[in-house]
Design a protein around this motif. Structure first.
Motif, PDB file in Angstrom:
ATOM      1  N   ARG A   8       0.822  -1.215   0.000  1.00 44.94           N
ATOM      2  CA  ARG A   8       0.000   0.000   0.000  1.00 44.94           C
ATOM      3  C   ARG A   8       0.856   1.265   0.000  1.00 44.94           C
ATOM      4  O   ARG A   8       0.417   2.322  -0.449  1.00 44.94           O
ATOM      5  CB  ARG A   8      -0.922   0.019   1.224  1.00 44.94           C
ATOM      6  N   THR A   9       2.084   1.158   0.512  1.00 40.91           N
ATOM      7  CA  THR A   9       2.937   2.343   0.600  1.00 40.91           C
ATOM      8  C   THR A   9       3.788   2.552  -0.647  1.00 40.91           C
ATOM      9  O   THR A   9       4.549   3.507  -0.717  1.00 40.91           O
ATOM     10  CB  THR A   9       3.866   2.243   1.826  1.00 40.91           C
ATOM     11  N   GLU A  10       3.662   1.650  -1.631  1.00 38.74           N
ATOM     12  CA  GLU A  10       4.424   1.829  -2.861  1.00 38.74           C
ATOM     13  C   GLU A  10       3.950   3.063  -3.611  1.00 38.74           C
ATOM     14  O   GLU A  10       2.794   3.478  -3.500  1.00 38.74           O
ATOM     15  CB  GLU A  10       4.273   0.595  -3.759  1.00 38.74           C
ATOM     16  N   THR A  11       4.851   3.617  -4.419  1.00 42.19           N
ATOM     17  CA  THR A  11       4.509   4.790  -5.218  1.00 42.19           C
ATOM     18  C   THR A  11       3.933   4.383  -6.567  1.00 42.19           C
ATOM     19  O   THR A  11       4.044   3.230  -6.988  1.00 42.19           O
ATOM     20  CB  THR A  11       5.743   5.671  -5.453  1.00 42.19           C
ATOM     21  N   VAL A  12       3.337   5.354  -7.233  1.00 48.39           N
ATOM     22  CA  VAL A  12       2.819   5.129  -8.585  1.00 48.39           C
ATOM     23  C   VAL A  12       3.950   4.705  -9.511  1.00 48.39           C
ATOM     24  O   VAL A  12       3.796   3.807 -10.344  1.00 48.39           O
ATOM     25  CB  VAL A  12       2.123   6.403  -9.116  1.00 48.39           C
ATOM     26  N   ARG A  13       5.109   5.333  -9.361  1.00 41.72           N
ATOM     27  CA  ARG A  13       6.252   4.981 -10.194  1.00 41.72           C
ATOM     28  C   ARG A  13       6.649   3.520  -9.985  1.00 41.72           C
ATOM     29  O   ARG A  13       6.953   2.801 -10.948  1.00 41.72           O
ATOM     30  CB  ARG A  13       7.447   5.894  -9.868  1.00 41.72           C
ATOM     31  N   SER A  14       6.650   3.067  -8.731  1.00 42.31           N
ATOM     32  CA  SER A  14       6.990   1.677  -8.439  1.00 42.31           C
ATOM     33  C   SER A  14       6.004   0.723  -9.100  1.00 42.31           C
ATOM     34  O   SER A  14       6.394  -0.329  -9.633  1.00 42.31           O
ATOM     35  CB  SER A  14       7.015   1.448  -6.928  1.00 42.31           C
ATOM     36  N   LEU A  15       4.709   1.098  -9.101  1.00 44.15           N
ATOM     37  CA  LEU A  15       3.705   0.271  -9.758  1.00 44.15           C
ATOM     38  C   LEU A  15       3.970   0.198 -11.260  1.00 44.15           C
ATOM     39  O   LEU A  15       3.885  -0.879 -11.870  1.00 44.15           O
ATOM     40  CB  LEU A  15       2.309   0.830  -9.490  1.00 44.15           C
ATOM     41  N   LYS A  16       4.304   1.326 -11.877  1.00 44.02           N
ATOM     42  CA  LYS A  16       4.606   1.332 -13.311  1.00 44.02           C
ATOM     43  C   LYS A  16       5.792   0.416 -13.618  1.00 44.02           C
ATOM     44  O   LYS A  16       5.799  -0.291 -14.626  1.00 44.02           O
ATOM     45  CB  LYS A  16       4.908   2.757 -13.777  1.00 44.02           C
ATOM     46  N   GLU A  17       6.795   0.428 -12.743  1.00 44.99           N
ATOM     47  CA  GLU A  17       7.962  -0.423 -12.959  1.00 44.99           C
ATOM     48  C   GLU A  17       7.580  -1.900 -12.880  1.00 44.99           C
ATOM     49  O   GLU A  17       8.078  -2.724 -13.659  1.00 44.99           O
ATOM     50  CB  GLU A  17       9.048  -0.089 -11.930  1.00 44.99           C
ATOM     51  N   LYS A  18       6.682  -2.251 -11.945  1.00 39.77           N
ATOM     52  CA  LYS A  18       6.245  -3.642 -11.836  1.00 39.77           C
ATOM     53  C   LYS A  18       5.458  -4.066 -13.080  1.00 39.77           C
ATOM     54  O   LYS A  18       5.615  -5.185 -13.582  1.00 39.77           O
ATOM     55  CB  LYS A  18       5.392  -3.835 -10.579  1.00 39.77           C
ATOM     56  N   ILE A  19       4.597  -3.160 -13.569  1.00 40.72           N
ATOM     57  CA  ILE A  19       3.835  -3.461 -14.789  1.00 40.72           C
ATOM     58  C   ILE A  19       4.791  -3.677 -15.954  1.00 40.72           C
ATOM     59  O   ILE A  19       4.613  -4.586 -16.769  1.00 40.72           O
ATOM     60  CB  ILE A  19       2.841  -2.330 -15.100  1.00 40.72           C
ATOM     61  N   HIS A  20       5.833  -2.845 -16.028  1.00 39.58           N
ATOM     62  CA  HIS A  20       6.821  -2.980 -17.102  1.00 39.58           C
ATOM     63  C   HIS A  20       7.531  -4.334 -17.028  1.00 39.58           C
ATOM     64  O   HIS A  20       7.751  -4.988 -18.052  1.00 39.58           O
ATOM     65  CB  HIS A  20       7.848  -1.851 -17.018  1.00 39.58           C
ATOM     66  N   ILE A  21       7.880  -4.762 -15.815  1.00 36.58           N
ATOM     67  CA  ILE A  21       8.582  -6.034 -15.643  1.00 36.58           C
ATOM     68  C   ILE A  21       7.690  -7.196 -16.074  1.00 36.58           C
ATOM     69  O   ILE A  21       8.126  -8.121 -16.763  1.00 36.58           O
ATOM     70  CB  ILE A  21       9.024  -6.209 -14.179  1.00 36.58           C
TER      71      ILE A  21
END
Length: 258
Positions: A108-121
């Motif tokens: 829950r504390t992850e950032t939007v940028r971190s989510l984008k990186e996971k989607i990219h992976i």
């Protein structure tokens, strides 16, 4: 739903069973949603399996040839309690593109940028092309936490892809230096330094290598960061940056685009 695009499956739970009509392209997660509506069992507590083969939320019925008309699917439930193996900060969210969806575990504390990186992976979509929306609101601040946008367990995040017109805010054209690395069976694993505009397509690169006779006339597959590149897409679209390496192998590939 009816016709060739649906089928009837049998859900077996606690000695009872009932029929459920599902679509051939219906995700497992949506079937669990139907079961929640019918039986009141929370989605997170459900496990669906065929012959001890668990059905994964991010896949649909077409991904499981074993599931056909009349297939019996076992439903088991698990208690919902917090444990050290499932910390309270971890949640499952649904990432939805126009033609596909899958689940990702995030904090829950992850950032939007971190989510984008996971989607990219997971998916390979270039980060710079992503526009993320939740409940109609764009997640436009890369440094905000997901919880600040109200994202919770099984929230659905919609991903739109920027068109090239939407990317005009970026520098329109720039030159990038890269290395084309051949396989050991092709030119003895040669490393070929090149400089091209990032708006050039893979086909432009392919034709350049052929025209200056670096590569013999043949069919080739180009790979960038473990993903097969597409002829009609630009180097920028593929996320190629200064210093990147493109690997080239003899061969062809036939696949649908998205």
């Amino acid at each position: 739903m009816s016709g060739l695009y649906t089928m009837r499956i049998i859900i077996v739970a606690c000695g009872h069973e009932f029929a459920l009509e599902v679509g051939l392209q219906e995700p497992v997660l949506e079937i669990k949603m139907k079961i929640q509506q019918l039986l009141g069992i929370p989605i997170a507590a459900q496990t669906l399996a065929v012959s001890d083969w668990e059905l994964v939320d991010g896949l649909d019925m077409e991904d499981y040839p074993i599931v056909t008309e009349g297939t019996r699917i076992d439903l088991t439930t698990k208690p919902l309690f917090e444990s050290p193996l499932n910390p309270p900060g971890k949640i499952q969210i649904i990432i939805k593109f126009s033609s596909r969806k899958f689940n990702i575990e995030v904090d829950r504390t992850e950032t939007v940028r971190s989510l984008k990186e996971k989607i990219h992976i997971v998916d390979g979509t270039p980060i710079r092309r992503m526009l993320l929306f939740f409940s109609g609101i764009e997640l436009d601040d890369d440094f905000r936490n997901l919880s600040e946008y109200g994202i919770h367990e099984f929230s659905e995040i919609i991903v739109f892809l920027k068109t090239m017109n939407r990317l005009r805010d970026n520098p329109p054209v720039r030159k990038i230096s890269m290395t084309v690395q051949t396989s050991s069976s092709l030119l003895n694993a040669a490393s070929i330094p090149l400089e091209m505009q990032d708006s050039s397509t893979l086909n432009d690169l392919r034709q350049l290598l052929l025209s200056i006779k670096i590569l013999p006339q043949d069919d080739y597959i180009f790979i960038h960061k473990q993903r097969i590149m597409r002829d009609n897409c630009s180097l920028r679209w593929h996320g190629v940056e200064n210093g990147d390496v493109l690997y080239v192998f003899k061969g062809t590939v036939s696949r649908g685009g998205y």
